[in-house]
Enzyme design. Structure first.
Site, PDB file in Angstrom:
ATOM      1  N   ASN A 155       0.883  -1.224  -0.009  1.00 21.90           N
ATOM      2  CA  ASN A 155      -0.062   0.137  -0.089  1.00 21.90           C
ATOM      3  C   ASN A 155       0.926   1.112  -0.148  1.00 21.90           C
ATOM      4  OD1 ASN A 155       0.628  -0.667   2.696  1.00 21.90           O
ATOM      5  ND2 ASN A 155      -1.014   0.642   3.520  1.00 21.90           N
ATOM      6  N   SER A 232      -0.261  -7.135   8.313  1.00 25.49           N
ATOM      7  CA  SER A 232      -1.447  -7.436   8.956  1.00 25.49           C
ATOM      8  C   SER A 232      -0.873  -8.166  10.512  1.00 25.49           C
ATOM      9  CB  SER A 232      -2.537  -8.409   8.215  1.00 25.49           C
ATOM     10  OG  SER A 232      -1.726  -9.677   8.018  1.00 25.49           O
ATOM     11  N   GLU A 253       4.770  -3.311  12.703  1.00 27.16           N
ATOM     12  CA  GLU A 253       3.966  -2.197  12.531  1.00 27.16           C
ATOM     13  C   GLU A 253       2.795  -2.764  11.799  1.00 27.16           C
ATOM     14  OE1 GLU A 253       1.630   0.303  10.504  1.00 27.16           O
ATOM     15  OE2 GLU A 253       3.289   0.514   9.379  1.00 27.16           O
ATOM     16  N   CYS A 287      -3.116   2.346   7.082  1.00 25.88           N
ATOM     17  CA  CYS A 287      -3.144   1.664   8.340  1.00 25.88           C
ATOM     18  C   CYS A 287      -3.601   2.817   9.517  1.00 25.88           C
ATOM     19  CB  CYS A 287      -1.742   0.998   8.916  1.00 25.88           C
ATOM     20  SG  CYS A 287      -0.313   1.638   8.723  1.00 25.88           S
TER      21      CYS A 287
END
Length: 479
Positions: A155, A232, A253, A287
């Site tokens: 992303n 994830s 993270e 996120c």
């Protein structure tokens, strides 16, 4: 629309750009059109072993390179990233889908990380501690921890690798990086900048492959001394277990489900308009994005009306179109997930205030969606949407808002809007999140730590904290 070229794809091992050859390949898809951009070579076990074999001697060279020289390589690479920013941003939009304006900003911020940590390379110091007996000198030195295995998602294909690479390289570590296979050309372009800036061969390797196989192979190797992962929560747990088997430190993270607390004394216009822009930036595939908007009941209707109006004004389209504000989802899996989350919420009584369905056009487009009156049993109240869905809920008192904000095991980012100084203190102390924005949504800067709490991970990237995870302390007592 103008056509743009896409770079050839490689593995980068021991300073060599390796073409597919006889390796397995997978297509890289433009999510705005559903068409293939190119084919990505997938590393096999022999490729991973070659990368591991190169990492140790390269580490020995790089950690003994003077900090000023390491800093110069990173600064030169940052300059090349800025010089090539338009090309790299175009690659990013083609393969990831985000609006070109966002891609340009990301490339420049990635360059900022390399420049920031270039300076930190020159500030790695230790200390002399007075001894408790005569004739003894006590030193504490900080040294590079060793070769690093780093894993980043699709992303943010520039800034997420940049956070890891800039800090690790500044510390003197060698790195084997596996970026996301959906957006490989961006990471390869960063590697090209580092290679052209004079990074010694083998200090950085870029590999792609079946994620589970690559992570298992690299983390199990005695060569790897440190692991860094963004992605994830379930995968973070798995990699933690693999790192623990070798007693290797890991920085994580992971996901979030960002709450936004909007109090009745806030600037409602700014909170609503900024909230819609923030939530749907990157098509919601961020996120730290705001997800659950918790609004004090007295201003809830007003906020909802303005939030929905701002959402409906957003222009959805191909990221290469200058008018586009919201691009496609990254892949069909994300599209199917959005449909499932909305269907589940509606089936349980939620109202769709706008959006709620895929857009009938080529590519993976889903309309920016606002849900209200969502029951607590709905999946979207527990799972990170990671897509263009926003949830609105009213609250009565501060305690109610904090309870809902802190209910989930995710604790990456949170936001609050209020003009009251007491409330600012209360939410700053009471919110469980690694990063908190008060009266603003932009909370990320190179000089500040980036990381979460609880199941959103541990450790920080960025700021003076970012380099510490790639250093180890050595105590020397000399008589």
């Amino acid at each position: 629309m103008q056509k743009f070229s896409y770079d050839p794809l490689y593995l980068f091992i021991n300073g060599n750009w390796l073409e597919a050859g006889q390796r397995d390949t997978v297509p890289v898809i433009n999510p705005a059109t559903g068409t293939a951009l190119g084919r990505l070579p997938m590393a096999g076990a022999a490729d991973l072993d070659l990368a591991l074999a190169a990492a140790t001697p390269a580490f020995d060279v790089w950690r003994h390179t003077a900090p000023e020289q390491r800093a110069r390589v990173l600064k030169d690479a940052a300059a090349l990233m800025r010089e090539r920013s338009e090309h790299i941003a175009t690659l990013m939009t083609l393969e990831e889908g985000k609006a070109l304006t966002e891609s340009r900003d990301e490339v420049l911020r990635a360059a900022d990380y390399f420049e920031w940590f270039a300076e930190e390379a020159r500030r790695i110091d230790g200390r002399v501690v007075p001894a408790n007996r005569p004739g003894v000198q006590q030193l504490v030195k900080r040294q590079a921890i060793g070769p690093v295995a780093a894993f980043t998602p699709w992303n943010f294909p520039a800034i997420t690798p940049a956070r890891k690479l800039s800090a690790a390289l500044a510390a003197g570590c060698s790195v084997i990086l596996k970026p996301g296979e959906e957006s490989p050309a961006t990471a390869l372009a960063l590697a090209r900048c580092l290679d052209d800036a004079g990074l010694p061969k083998g200090v950085l390797q870029i590999v792609f492959g079946v994620p589970d196989q690559v992570s298992a192979h690299l983390i199990a190797s005695p060569v790897i001394r440190k692991v860094a992962f963004t992605g994830s929560v379930p995968v973070g747990r798995l990699l933690s277990q693999r790192a623990a088997a070798g007693v290797k430190p890991i920085t994580l993270e992971l996901g979030g489900h960002g709450p936004v607390l909007v109090f009745e004394d806030a600037d409602i216009d700014a909170a609503a308009a900024g909230g819609a822009a923030n939530r749907f930036r990157g098509t919601g595939q961020i996120c730290i994005s705001s997800t659950r908007f918790l609004v004090q009941r007295s201003v809830y209707a007003r906020f909802a009306e303005q939030f929905v109006a701002a959402t409906r004004k957003l222009v959805v389209g191909d990221g290469m179109d200058p008018a586009t504000q919201v691009g496609p989802l990254a892949n069909p899996r994300q599209l199917e997930k959005m449909e499932a989350l909305v269907a589940d919420a509606v089936a349980q009584g939620a109202k769709v205030l706008t959006g709620g369905k895929r857009i009938d056009r080529p590519g993976y487009f889903f309309a920016p969606t606002v849900l209200a009156e969502v029951p607590m049993s709905a999946r979207v109240m527990h799972e990170e949407p990671f897509g263009p869905i926003a949830v609105l809920r009213p609250f009565e008192q501060l305690e109610d808002a904090l309870a809902e904000a802190n209910r989930l095991p995710y604790a990456l980012s949170a936001y609050a809007f209020t003009r009251d100084a007491r409330t600012v203190l209360d939410v700053g102390d009471g919110l469980e999140a690694g990063m908190i924005g008060i009266n603003q949504y932009r909370i990320i800067a190179t000089e500040l730590p980036f990381g979460g709490m609880k199941e959103s991970g541990h450790g920080s990237e960025g700021g003076i904290e970012g380099i510490n995870h790639y250093l180890t302390n050595k105590f020397i007592s000399q008589a």
